[in-house]
Each structure stands twice: as structure tokens, then as C-alpha cells.
Design a protein around this motif. Sequence first.
Motif, short mmCIF file in Angstrom:
data_model
loop_
_atom_site.label_atom_id
_atom_site.label_comp_id
_atom_site.label_asym_id
_atom_site.label_seq_id
_atom_site.Cartn_x
_atom_site.Cartn_y
_atom_site.Cartn_z
N LEU A 129 2.85 6.29 -4.23
CA LEU A 129 2.71 5.26 -5.27
C LEU A 129 1.30 5.24 -5.85
CD1 LEU A 129 4.68 3.25 -6.49
CD2 LEU A 129 3.75 1.51 -4.98
N GLU A 130 0.30 5.31 -5.00
CA GLU A 130 -1.08 5.29 -5.48
C GLU A 130 -1.40 6.54 -6.29
OE1 GLU A 130 -3.43 4.67 -1.99
OE2 GLU A 130 -3.08 2.50 -1.95
N THR A 131 -0.80 7.67 -5.89
CA THR A 131 -1.00 8.90 -6.65
C THR A 131 -0.38 8.78 -8.04
OG1 THR A 131 -1.04 10.27 -4.66
CG2 THR A 131 -0.49 11.37 -6.73
N VAL A 132 0.84 8.24 -8.10
CA VAL A 132 1.53 8.08 -9.39
C VAL A 132 0.73 7.14 -10.30
CG1 VAL A 132 3.57 7.08 -10.48
CG2 VAL A 132 3.83 8.60 -8.52
N VAL A 150 7.44 -2.39 -7.03
CA VAL A 150 7.39 -1.60 -5.80
C VAL A 150 6.01 -1.70 -5.17
CG1 VAL A 150 7.62 0.72 -4.85
CG2 VAL A 150 9.15 -0.02 -6.67
N ALA A 151 4.98 -1.65 -6.02
CA ALA A 151 3.60 -1.70 -5.52
C ALA A 151 3.32 -3.02 -4.79
CB ALA A 151 2.62 -1.53 -6.67
N LEU A 152 3.88 -4.10 -5.28
CA LEU A 152 3.67 -5.40 -4.64
C LEU A 152 4.32 -5.45 -3.26
CD1 LEU A 152 4.23 -7.79 -7.69
CD2 LEU A 152 2.06 -7.06 -6.69
N ASN A 153 5.38 -4.67 -3.08
CA ASN A 153 6.08 -4.66 -1.79
C ASN A 153 5.39 -3.79 -0.75
OD1 ASN A 153 8.14 -6.40 -2.60
ND2 ASN A 153 9.36 -4.73 -3.46
N ILE A 203 -7.64 -1.70 -6.04
CA ILE A 203 -8.08 -0.89 -7.18
C ILE A 203 -6.89 -0.32 -7.93
CG2 ILE A 203 -8.33 1.18 -5.72
CD1 ILE A 203 -10.63 2.02 -7.53
N HIS A 204 -5.83 0.06 -7.21
CA HIS A 204 -4.65 0.62 -7.86
C HIS A 204 -3.84 -0.49 -8.53
CE1 HIS A 204 -5.60 3.86 -4.94
NE2 HIS A 204 -5.23 4.62 -5.94
N ARG A 205 -3.83 -1.65 -7.93
CA ARG A 205 -3.13 -2.77 -8.57
C ARG A 205 -3.84 -3.15 -9.87
NH1 ARG A 205 -0.98 -8.55 -6.16
NH2 ARG A 205 -0.99 -9.65 -8.14
N ASN A 206 -5.17 -3.11 -9.87
CA ASN A 206 -5.91 -3.43 -11.09
C ASN A 206 -5.63 -2.41 -12.20
OD1 ASN A 206 -7.06 -5.64 -9.85
ND2 ASN A 206 -8.95 -4.59 -9.30
#
Length: 550
Positions: free
Chosen positions: A248-251, A274-277, A283-286
Motif C-alpha cells: 500500500l505504501e509503495t502504491v 484500505v490505508a486507514l485499516n 507521511i503516506h496518509r498525508n
Amino acid sequence: MAAVCDVEVDVNGEETFFIHKNIISSYCGKIRNLFDKSKGVTRNLKIILHDFPGGPGSFELVTRFCYNNGKIVINPYNAHRLLCAAHYLEMNETISGSLNLLEQTKKSIEEIKFWSWPELLSALKNSLDLVPAESSSQIHEKCLDSVVARLVFTSETSPSCPSSSSPESSGLRLSTDSKSTESLRSGFLRSSWWFEDLANILTPSLVKQLVKSIVLYKFDHGVSSRFLFYYQKSRFFDATPNEKLEILETVIDCLSLLDQTSVSCKNLFGILRVALNVNVKKIHRNILERMIGSQLDQSTLDNLLVPSPHGSNYLYDVNLVLQFVKHFLTARSGPGVPISEFTKVAGLIDSYVAEVAPDPRLKPCIFLALVKALPESARDSYDDIYHAINIYLQVHTGLSDEEKTSIFNSLDYTKLSSESCNHLTQNAKFPPRYAALALKGQQLKLENLFRGMDVQKRFVLPPHELVATETKNDEMREQVVIYAEQVVPYEAKEDIVSENEKMKAHLEGMQWRVVELEKVCRKMQTQMSKLLKSKSSRQTSAKSLPRLCS
């Protein structure tokens, strides 16, 4: 056997080879150096190779090369193994005038542009089994560059592929026409034919390299973004929690490298949920919030209704939406931004405010932050905000006077419709002075409407008189003069409590005048339309008459 095979080689503890000392040392500099250090020892020679790239399979290829006088068939299926093995064993010396193994493999890999698609995939897949090394990364880079070059060539020779300028349309929103449907489906399949091949092979680190190559080669960013979404979904099925986080972080990192207009906003919200789960890093959420915020005008209300984080007191994640608005305003801070984008986002936020207003746990400060998140110029009407405030006040009955005043002051009363204005004057939750502001706004609107009336310079209407220029319509003149006499500016009263009864009576009178003036305005507009049509028909008939005299 002992006379021929006098050296025992243990490869990664997986398999043991018995080889001839002179043969292997003549081609492998690393093994020759080991023999030089152990001079005098002629029996029970054993070499242990740790982390040998490709394991026993690669070492067997090396022995074939050595026993065949430095000759071996190098192809796309073994080139990567031979290259890494040659680096590891330092097989870089020329023997009997022939090229050493390292030079031969490098020369073979230079022909990678002539490899077929299956050969490229095989080389890429097999290279992943090698121990990470400089030589291995070189093969990855060359393979990926060749893959992207192949994709670029395919896209250029397939004109039916859909454009990436509209990422939402690329998701097969097909026409009802059967031929159009077949054409679009064919175009979509042509643009995504490689998705499954690469998604089954590439690791997250290689996906990053692929996207960097895509940006360098200027390959279609819309197709690339769809591949990243496909990759995330396809690899999530059997991935461990740590693997899911890495994927996910890579995408997210890769999506941020692409042109944001080519990335589907709907799919970004899917990634966000998906990221929240999986609790991606902040940094990736931002990054994700910034990408969504930059195209907030493409979002829908359903997209914004994200449940609040675990442990929060309110129903929906309002702070997340506030971040979206912040990033939207930052992205649209320059000149030349279409006002339609602000209007669309304002309508979206107004709908969101109405949706979250019934939440009894939503604090007044957060509610106000939502209402004031956009500049006043973004809204043409405050009707939705008024109705949302009305709902909020019904649910939150324990607000302090200060909190209520802040909420009341957040409304622009000059941008309320006559219906909302009428509702507000009868709304007991709003103090009379705010109803007066609303009616004053309606009065100003009508004044501005009459002042601005200038139908092809037929008449000009100053604040309190009508000067006719090209029309003798006495009825219209009389009605507008009546209007001008009725417009009485309202002066706000400072002491609302002491003159409450007078205020109510005055409000009722103003409300009646506003309703009557609206009727007059509508009647005038109808008459103006008839005048325009009448004059137009007269001009047309006059032009159609023949010229009898010259």
C-alpha cells in the motif's frame, strides 16, 4: 574420481559439487585466490560458498562453462544467473583469447531489446530469486526499461486505446451503442493486457522502479495509475499484514509521481479506506490526503462519508474532510482557477455538513470549521448551510449563548433565498435580529435587481425614480414607481430586548413587502420579455418588406 575431482564445493549448504581444482581455478578468480592462500594443502580441499546468487542451479551453469573451455549458450532464461555468478566468482579474466563469462553475459544482456515478451518476463521473474546484488539490480533496471519501452511501443501502435485524460471514463463507462461498447472494451483490454503479467511478478521495490521508468519514458499515466490500483487489489488476497502495508505504501508513493489529473479520485478513496485499516505511516496518509484534496471537485458525498477513527467521539471523520478542503484550496491558490470548481466543492461540503449535522457528538467548533472551511465567495447560496444549522440546533439543545452566536454569525444572510428567508423569520431558534438581517438582504437583492435592469438601454432605473427612454409603457412605469416608494431602508436597532414587539411587527411588514415586490418583479420581467419579442418581430417584418423605391 579423486584424480579428476579433487575439490569439494558446498553451495549455500544446499548441494555439494566435486570438481577439478585446475579447471575451476583457471576461470574463477575468487576460487583461485582461495587456493593461493592454502598452498601446501593438496588433499581434502573444501570450499564453502555462502549466499551464492542463484544457488546450486547457477553454480552448475558455471561448471558447464568451465568444463566446456569457456563456452556456454547464453539466453534470456540463464543470462541473469550467469551474470550474477560471474560477478560473485570474479570470472573477469580472458582465457585463451576468448571472452570471459562476465563479458559474454553483459554482451548478451545488451541484446535485451530483441527479447520477446515471455523472455523478458522470465528474466525478470528468475532474477528475483537471486540474492540482492549490484549485478542483480542492473538486470532489473535493464529489464524494466525494456518492458516500459515495449509498452510505449504497443500503445503507440494501438490507436484505439482510450485516452488517459479522463481517468473515470477509462473504467469502462460504456455507451449503449453496441459498436461503441465493443470498441471501448477492446480499447480498455488493449491498454491493460500487461497488468496481470507484471502484477504476478513484481515486488513492491520493482514496482517503484517500473513507475520511475514510466515517468522517464512518458508512458500513459492514466493506464499506469490503473495498473497500480490493480496491483494493490490483486496482491492483497494472500499477503501478510506486513506485506499489505508495504504494498500500500509503495502504491501511494508511486501514485504521487504521476500526473494527478490522470489518477481516478474514486480509486484514491478506495485506497484511503484500505490505508486507514492497515494504519499506514503518517507521511503516506498525508500524501494520499493531498492527492484527494487536489481533485476534491471530482468527489461525491459518498466518498466523503468516511467513518471516524477508532476511539473518536463522532460518527464521521470530519477532520479528514477538513484536510481535503485545505489541500484543495492550496492547489487552487493560483490565478485562473475556474469558479465552477469552487462552486462544486461548496455544494459538496454543504451536503456533507447537512449529513453530519445530526451527529449529537459533533462539537460546535468542528461544525463551524466545516461551515467556514471555504471562502464566502465560493457559495452563491447559503440555503443548505442554513438548513444544516437548523438541524444542528435541533439536535444540540445544550449550546451556550456564545456558541449559538458563533453559529448564527457564520451565515451570509444576503445569500439566502426568499423561501429560506421566510422560514427563518418564523424560526424561533434564531433571534429576531438575524431575521431582520435576512429580510434586509432580500430587500437589497431586489433593489440591486431593479437598479441593474437595463434591457438594451430601454430604461434606466435610479434608486427612487424611473426615467423612460425608449418605451411608453405606463403600467410598467407605475409599478416600478410604486416599488421605489415601498423600499424603505431598515435601520438596525441596538436594544433588541426592549423593542421586541416593535421588531416583530416591523419584520412582518418587511416580509409582506418582500413578497409583494417579488410579484412585481416577476410581472415586470414577463412584460419586458413581451416587449422584446414585439420589437424583434417588428424589426423582422420591416426588413422583409421589398424596397419599392431606390
